[in-house]
Structures are given as structure tokens and as C-alpha cells.
Scaffold this motif. Sequence first.
Motif, PDB file in Angstrom:
ATOM      1  N   LEU A 186      83.213 -38.699  56.663  1.00 31.54           N
ATOM      2  CA  LEU A 186      84.536 -39.296  56.806  1.00 31.54           C
ATOM      3  C   LEU A 186      85.199 -39.236  55.435  1.00 31.54           C
ATOM      4  O   LEU A 186      84.648 -39.737  54.450  1.00 31.54           O
ATOM      5  N   LEU A 187      86.371 -38.625  55.365  1.00 29.05           N
ATOM      6  CA  LEU A 187      87.084 -38.456  54.098  1.00 29.05           C
ATOM      7  C   LEU A 187      88.337 -39.328  54.108  1.00 29.05           C
ATOM      8  O   LEU A 187      89.204 -39.171  54.971  1.00 29.05           O
ATOM      9  N   CYS A 188      88.428 -40.233  53.141  1.00 30.45           N
ATOM     10  CA  CYS A 188      89.572 -41.141  53.036  1.00 30.45           C
ATOM     11  C   CYS A 188      90.264 -40.910  51.699  1.00 30.45           C
ATOM     12  O   CYS A 188      89.643 -41.110  50.632  1.00 30.45           O
ATOM     13  N   PHE A 189      91.530 -40.499  51.747  1.00 31.61           N
ATOM     14  CA  PHE A 189      92.255 -40.176  50.518  1.00 31.61           C
ATOM     15  C   PHE A 189      93.641 -40.822  50.542  1.00 31.61           C
ATOM     16  O   PHE A 189      94.225 -41.048  51.609  1.00 31.61           O
ATOM     17  N   GLY A 190      94.171 -41.110  49.341  1.00 30.28           N
ATOM     18  CA  GLY A 190      95.473 -41.753  49.211  1.00 30.28           C
ATOM     19  C   GLY A 190      96.605 -40.756  49.060  1.00 30.28           C
ATOM     20  O   GLY A 190      96.477 -39.774  48.323  1.00 30.28           O
ATOM     21  N   LYS A 191      97.703 -41.031  49.703  1.00 28.84           N
ATOM     22  CA  LYS A 191      98.855 -40.130  49.668  1.00 28.84           C
ATOM     23  C   LYS A 191      99.510 -40.077  48.288  1.00 28.84           C
ATOM     24  O   LYS A 191     100.163 -39.099  47.943  1.00 28.84           O
ATOM     25  N   ARG A 192      99.346 -41.149  47.493  1.00 28.81           N
ATOM     26  CA  ARG A 192      99.972 -41.204  46.167  1.00 28.81           C
ATOM     27  C   ARG A 192      98.949 -41.124  45.034  1.00 28.81           C
ATOM     28  O   ARG A 192      99.253 -41.453  43.888  1.00 28.81           O
ATOM     29  N   THR A 194      96.976 -39.537  42.165  1.00 34.50           N
ATOM     30  CA  THR A 194      97.147 -38.418  41.234  1.00 34.50           C
ATOM     31  C   THR A 194      95.828 -38.010  40.578  1.00 34.50           C
ATOM     32  O   THR A 194      95.732 -36.931  40.004  1.00 34.50           O
ATOM     33  N   ALA A 195      94.809 -38.867  40.649  1.00 37.10           N
ATOM     34  CA  ALA A 195      93.501 -38.545  40.068  1.00 37.10           C
ATOM     35  C   ALA A 195      92.711 -37.614  40.987  1.00 37.10           C
ATOM     36  O   ALA A 195      92.159 -36.600  40.536  1.00 37.10           O
ATOM     37  N   THR A 196      92.636 -37.966  42.257  1.00 36.86           N
ATOM     38  CA  THR A 196      92.010 -37.104  43.276  1.00 36.86           C
ATOM     39  C   THR A 196      93.023 -36.980  44.416  1.00 36.86           C
ATOM     40  O   THR A 196      92.935 -37.684  45.405  1.00 36.86           O
ATOM     41  N   PRO A 197      93.998 -36.101  44.251  1.00 40.30           N
ATOM     42  CA  PRO A 197      95.118 -36.010  45.199  1.00 40.30           C
ATOM     43  C   PRO A 197      94.674 -35.710  46.627  1.00 40.30           C
ATOM     44  O   PRO A 197      93.569 -35.189  46.867  1.00 40.30           O
ATOM     45  N   LEU A 198      95.548 -36.027  47.556  1.00 37.34           N
ATOM     46  CA  LEU A 198      95.268 -35.799  48.970  1.00 37.34           C
ATOM     47  C   LEU A 198      94.870 -34.356  49.237  1.00 37.34           C
ATOM     48  O   LEU A 198      93.980 -34.093  50.058  1.00 37.34           O
ATOM     49  N   TRP A 199      95.469 -33.415  48.528  1.00 37.42           N
ATOM     50  CA  TRP A 199      95.138 -32.004  48.783  1.00 37.42           C
ATOM     51  C   TRP A 199      93.679 -31.697  48.474  1.00 37.42           C
ATOM     52  O   TRP A 199      93.084 -30.792  49.081  1.00 37.42           O
ATOM     53  N   THR A 200      93.062 -32.474  47.539  1.00 43.26           N
ATOM     54  CA  THR A 200      91.646 -32.250  47.260  1.00 43.26           C
ATOM     55  C   THR A 200      90.790 -32.698  48.440  1.00 43.26           C
ATOM     56  O   THR A 200      89.755 -32.100  48.733  1.00 43.26           O
ATOM     57  N   ALA A 215      94.345 -39.981  55.886  1.00 45.00           N
ATOM     58  CA  ALA A 215      95.221 -40.232  54.738  1.00 45.00           C
ATOM     59  C   ALA A 215      95.730 -41.672  54.784  1.00 45.00           C
ATOM     60  O   ALA A 215      96.160 -42.154  55.839  1.00 45.00           O
ATOM     61  N   PHE A 216      95.676 -42.348  53.653  1.00 44.70           N
ATOM     62  CA  PHE A 216      96.124 -43.729  53.535  1.00 44.70           C
ATOM     63  C   PHE A 216      97.290 -43.817  52.561  1.00 44.70           C
ATOM     64  O   PHE A 216      97.413 -43.010  51.646  1.00 44.70           O
ATOM     65  N   GLU A 217      98.120 -44.822  52.747  1.00 40.47           N
ATOM     66  CA  GLU A 217      99.143 -45.106  51.752  1.00 40.47           C
ATOM     67  C   GLU A 217      98.443 -45.624  50.497  1.00 40.47           C
ATOM     68  O   GLU A 217      97.421 -46.290  50.569  1.00 40.47           O
ATOM     69  N   GLY A 218      98.975 -45.306  49.344  1.00 38.86           N
ATOM     70  CA  GLY A 218      98.408 -45.863  48.126  1.00 38.86           C
ATOM     71  C   GLY A 218      97.894 -44.814  47.168  1.00 38.86           C
ATOM     72  O   GLY A 218      97.904 -43.613  47.446  1.00 38.86           O
ATOM     73  N   ASP A 219      97.426 -45.297  46.009  1.00 39.71           N
ATOM     74  CA  ASP A 219      96.981 -44.424  44.926  1.00 39.71           C
ATOM     75  C   ASP A 219      95.458 -44.310  44.920  1.00 39.71           C
ATOM     76  O   ASP A 219      94.810 -44.474  45.954  1.00 39.71           O
ATOM     77  N   HIS A 220      94.876 -44.061  43.757  1.00 40.94           N
ATOM     78  CA  HIS A 220      93.435 -43.840  43.653  1.00 40.94           C
ATOM     79  C   HIS A 220      92.625 -45.076  44.046  1.00 40.94           C
ATOM     80  O   HIS A 220      91.447 -44.963  44.386  1.00 40.94           O
ATOM     81  N   TYR A 221      93.268 -46.231  44.025  1.00 43.16           N
ATOM     82  CA  TYR A 221      92.562 -47.476  44.321  1.00 43.16           C
ATOM     83  C   TYR A 221      93.060 -48.121  45.614  1.00 43.16           C
ATOM     84  O   TYR A 221      93.029 -49.345  45.757  1.00 43.16           O
ATOM     85  N   PHE A 222      93.480 -47.295  46.552  1.00 37.20           N
ATOM     86  CA  PHE A 222      93.985 -47.825  47.815  1.00 37.20           C
ATOM     87  C   PHE A 222      92.931 -48.615  48.582  1.00 37.20           C
ATOM     88  O   PHE A 222      93.247 -49.408  49.463  1.00 37.20           O
ATOM     89  N   LEU A 223      91.664 -48.416  48.255  1.00 37.71           N
ATOM     90  CA  LEU A 223      90.585 -49.121  48.962  1.00 37.71           C
ATOM     91  C   LEU A 223      90.722 -50.636  48.858  1.00 37.71           C
ATOM     92  O   LEU A 223      90.252 -51.366  49.752  1.00 37.71           O
ATOM     93  N   PHE A 224      91.355 -51.133  47.803  1.00 41.99           N
ATOM     94  CA  PHE A 224      91.496 -52.583  47.647  1.00 41.99           C
ATOM     95  C   PHE A 224      92.530 -53.160  48.610  1.00 41.99           C
ATOM     96  O   PHE A 224      92.477 -54.343  48.939  1.00 41.99           O
TER      97      PHE A 224
END
Length: 242
Positions: A186-192, A194-200, A215-224
Motif C-alpha cells: 500500500l503506497l500513501c503519498f502526499g499531493k504537496r 516536495t521531499a518524496t513527491p507524489l510522482w515518486t 494520494a492524500f492532501e498534505g506535505d511530507h508529514y501528512f500522516l499526522f
Amino acid sequence: MALKSFLYKGNGFAISYEILNPSKKKDIVFLHGWGSSKALMKQAFGRTLSDFRHIYIDMPGFGGSNCDVALTTEDYAAIMELLLHEIGASKEIILGHSFGGKVATLLNPDLLVLVASAGILVPKPFKVRAKIVIFKLLKFSGLTMLRRFFVSSDAQGMSEAMYQTFKNVVNEDFSEHFKAFNNKALLCFGKRDTATPLWTGEVISTLITDSRLVAFEGDHYFLFQEGVQIADEIEKSIGEKS
């Protein structure tokens, strides 16, 4: 919170970990990112997935765990393997955030959960590349005492062992490791991010055959902000797995 001590390649490690829901039969292991800790992973996921035994770990050099020698990502995975064996934990589900995603991949769990995982190289901005060139020139000139002005924020204040470890792991291309992973992911990535962008995350999804990208809203720390939603996606993946 507990501490487990053991030897790895002749070096002593004391690894700090915490177990929630200790009576549950199914395990989920949480591995934090670079510069983070088990406490932050617990903050994101401690109130979710109540049917699982949660295992939160401070990887070597972070939180309450020591690290006095330079390590590679493979070393981190081997040390985590030893710890999980020592505490009788399974590798049913392992969730890794950022750097922890690379370690989780090497552990080969039944269900791999990559949250903003590192491992796909992201081109560095010109400013960063220029700093690297300048630092190499200063190093050649013997002016290494100026290192603190040129290292990334992730490397500030590190011991020499951890700084060397950081250099060992920061620019790894994990494409072949992702490609070799044969279980469910399961791959969970943030739309915003910049460290590990959604395209990665999209690249990783093409490399891991049995994978699903969310894809989730948020940056590299969207998990919080999205811990509950990530947990829901894990439950969904478990349902698809059974």
C-alpha cells in the motif's frame, strides 16, 4: 517503553521500543523517518488499528536508541530483523515513513505500507547542487570546519557516525529493491510533498507489481493529519489480501 540490547557486527546496540495492545495476536510494526522517532509515529497511529499489536521502534541513532558506528540501510534492516526476532514480533504488516520505507521494504513483510517513502531519486534544485560543489571545493582546500554551513538541515548537529550514515543512505536509488518486492504493498503519498513527491509514489507503483497507490492532501508529514485515513486504507488492503 522497553529497551533491548544485542550485538550486531561486534557493535553493541540498545534499541528502544514500545508495544501497544500487547494482548492482540496480529502485529503491525512502525518505522519512522530520518530525524524522527517512535513517539511521533505513535502520535500519528496510536489511536488506530485497535485489533493489532502496535510495535513502535526508535531506529539506531534516533529517539532512545544508540548508534556509535556508521550504518547502511541494509544494516538498519538487519538490526530491525534482530530486534523483531528478540521480541517475538512477526512481519505481517510493516509501515515505514520516508527513510523508514526503505528499511521496511528490505524486511519483506506480508503487507508493506509505504508512507511518503524515500527510495526514488529526486533531482536536486540548483541551489543545493551549487552548495555541494562549493563544499567539495572547501573540503579539497582543507576547510572542512565550515561543513555546518553546507550540510542539509537533516544532517545538522549529527555525530560523525550519524553524519556518515546519513551520507550512506540519503542518495540511494531503491528502484531494484522495490522491483524485487513480491508481496502486497500500500503506497500513501502526499499531493504537496516536495521531499518524496507524489510522482515518486507513482514510479514505485509501477515497480511493485501488487501495489495500490493512494494520494492524500498534505506535505511530507501528512500522516499526522491523515493517520485515521491511512489506517482505513490498511484495513482495506487487509480485506483485499484475505
